[in-house]
Design a protein around this motif. Structure first.
Motif, PDB file in Angstrom:
ATOM      1  N   GLN A  95      -2.220  12.770   0.476  1.00 22.26           N
ATOM      2  CA  GLN A  95      -3.267  13.207   0.171  1.00 22.26           C
ATOM      3  C   GLN A  95      -3.630  14.427   1.219  1.00 22.26           C
ATOM      4  O   GLN A  95      -3.606  13.900   2.467  1.00 22.26           O
ATOM      5  CB  GLN A  95      -4.624  12.392   0.119  1.00 22.26           C
ATOM      6  CG  GLN A  95      -5.735  13.034  -0.619  1.00 22.26           C
ATOM      7  CD  GLN A  95      -6.897  11.990  -0.829  1.00 22.26           C
ATOM      8  OE1 GLN A  95      -7.110  11.231  -0.043  1.00 22.26           O
ATOM      9  NE2 GLN A  95      -7.258  12.110  -2.064  1.00 22.26           N
ATOM     10  N   GLY A 116      -6.882  17.667  -2.580  1.00 18.48           N
ATOM     11  CA  GLY A 116      -7.490  16.497  -3.197  1.00 18.48           C
ATOM     12  C   GLY A 116      -6.247  15.744  -3.806  1.00 18.48           C
ATOM     13  O   GLY A 116      -6.153  14.518  -4.287  1.00 18.48           O
ATOM     14  N   ARG A 117      -4.961  16.470  -4.163  1.00 15.33           N
ATOM     15  CA  ARG A 117      -3.775  15.770  -4.509  1.00 15.33           C
ATOM     16  C   ARG A 117      -3.201  15.117  -3.740  1.00 15.33           C
ATOM     17  O   ARG A 117      -3.243  15.039  -2.462  1.00 15.33           O
ATOM     18  CB  ARG A 117      -3.004  17.079  -5.231  1.00 15.33           C
ATOM     19  CG  ARG A 117      -3.121  17.613  -6.528  1.00 15.33           C
ATOM     20  CD  ARG A 117      -2.018  18.182  -6.765  1.00 15.33           C
ATOM     21  NE  ARG A 117      -1.108  17.683  -7.779  1.00 15.33           N
ATOM     22  CZ  ARG A 117      -1.303  18.103  -9.108  1.00 15.33           C
ATOM     23  NH1 ARG A 117      -2.172  18.505  -9.455  1.00 15.33           N
ATOM     24  NH2 ARG A 117      -0.402  17.370  -9.743  1.00 15.33           N
ATOM     25  N   GLY A 118      -2.282  14.030  -4.355  1.00 10.13           N
ATOM     26  CA  GLY A 118      -1.725  13.245  -3.496  1.00 10.13           C
ATOM     27  C   GLY A 118      -2.223  11.700  -3.447  1.00 10.13           C
ATOM     28  O   GLY A 118      -3.456  11.594  -3.795  1.00 10.13           O
ATOM     29  N   ILE A 119      -1.573  10.780  -2.475  1.00  8.40           N
ATOM     30  CA  ILE A 119      -1.907   9.581  -2.339  1.00  8.40           C
ATOM     31  C   ILE A 119      -2.489   9.431  -0.927  1.00  8.40           C
ATOM     32  O   ILE A 119      -2.047   9.876  -0.312  1.00  8.40           O
ATOM     33  CB  ILE A 119      -0.897   8.652  -2.724  1.00  8.40           C
ATOM     34  CG1 ILE A 119      -0.520   8.620  -4.186  1.00  8.40           C
ATOM     35  CG2 ILE A 119      -1.180   7.078  -2.217  1.00  8.40           C
ATOM     36  CD1 ILE A 119       0.788   7.960  -4.274  1.00  8.40           C
ATOM     37  N   PRO A 120      -3.719   8.462  -0.824  1.00 11.54           N
ATOM     38  CA  PRO A 120      -4.223   8.482   0.231  1.00 11.54           C
ATOM     39  C   PRO A 120      -3.639   7.535   1.334  1.00 11.54           C
ATOM     40  O   PRO A 120      -4.035   6.435   1.851  1.00 11.54           O
ATOM     41  CB  PRO A 120      -5.705   8.096   0.225  1.00 11.54           C
ATOM     42  CG  PRO A 120      -5.656   7.293  -0.952  1.00 11.54           C
ATOM     43  CD  PRO A 120      -4.533   8.211  -1.933  1.00 11.54           C
ATOM     44  N   TYR A 169      -2.622   4.024  -7.561  1.00 17.83           N
ATOM     45  CA  TYR A 169      -2.364   5.206  -6.996  1.00 17.83           C
ATOM     46  C   TYR A 169      -1.207   5.887  -7.542  1.00 17.83           C
ATOM     47  O   TYR A 169      -1.481   7.193  -7.514  1.00 17.83           O
ATOM     48  CB  TYR A 169      -2.635   5.340  -5.372  1.00 17.83           C
ATOM     49  CG  TYR A 169      -3.932   5.024  -4.791  1.00 17.83           C
ATOM     50  CD1 TYR A 169      -4.965   5.950  -5.213  1.00 17.83           C
ATOM     51  CD2 TYR A 169      -3.878   4.196  -3.846  1.00 17.83           C
ATOM     52  CE1 TYR A 169      -6.212   5.664  -4.640  1.00 17.83           C
ATOM     53  CE2 TYR A 169      -5.547   3.744  -3.358  1.00 17.83           C
ATOM     54  CZ  TYR A 169      -6.334   4.843  -3.677  1.00 17.83           C
ATOM     55  OH  TYR A 169      -7.712   4.764  -2.991  1.00 17.83           O
ATOM     56  N   ALA A 207      -1.124   9.312  -9.538  1.00 14.85           N
ATOM     57  CA  ALA A 207      -0.545  10.763  -8.853  1.00 14.85           C
ATOM     58  C   ALA A 207       0.388  11.077  -9.934  1.00 14.85           C
ATOM     59  O   ALA A 207       0.656  12.536  -9.907  1.00 14.85           O
ATOM     60  CB  ALA A 207       0.046  10.388  -7.633  1.00 14.85           C
TER      61      ALA A 207
END
Length: 117
Positions: free
Chosen positions: A43, A51-55, A73, A77
């Motif tokens: 992220q 905001g895209r992606g994994i945290p 998650y 995604a």
């Protein structure tokens, strides 16, 4: 028919075709590979859509979350990939800082395809 650069499934790097040119992945694998690439995106890494992606940094690495959360998650995604209507994740390893698995996607044509991450 869409295509994308074919990535080696082990090293996740560019591949060459038999003629020595950079290889292309075509449908339906191209969409599955793009979904797997989304799973590998942190992220904030995509500069035009932070905001895209994994945290990974905020909620996964160093936090030991339940695998159900990580799987959610991953599926979310992958589902953001164009032409993907459904995504299902299979986690095969979560050792140290390395997450491995497979994402299976259903595309808009109804084809089921998988790619590893």
């Amino acid at each position: 028919m869409a295509s994308t650069l074919l990535l080696d499934q082990v090293g996740w790097d560019l591949c060459l075709d038999v003629a020595g040119n950079i290889a292309l992945a075509t449908e339906p694998y191209a969409t599955a590979q793009d979904a797997a690439a989304s799973v590998r995106t942190f992220q904030g890494e995509v500069y035009y859509d932070v905001g895209r992606g994994i945290p990974y940094f905020d909620q996964i690495l160093g936090h030991l979350p339940p695998l159900s959360l990580v799987k959610a998650y991953v599926e979310a995604a992958a589902a953001l990939t164009p032409n993907v209507v459904a995504a299902r994740a299979f986690i095969t390893g979560f050792k140290g800082r390395k997450l491995t698995g497979q994402v299976q996607i259903t595309d808009t044509a109804g084809r089921l395809t998988a790619a590893g991450f």
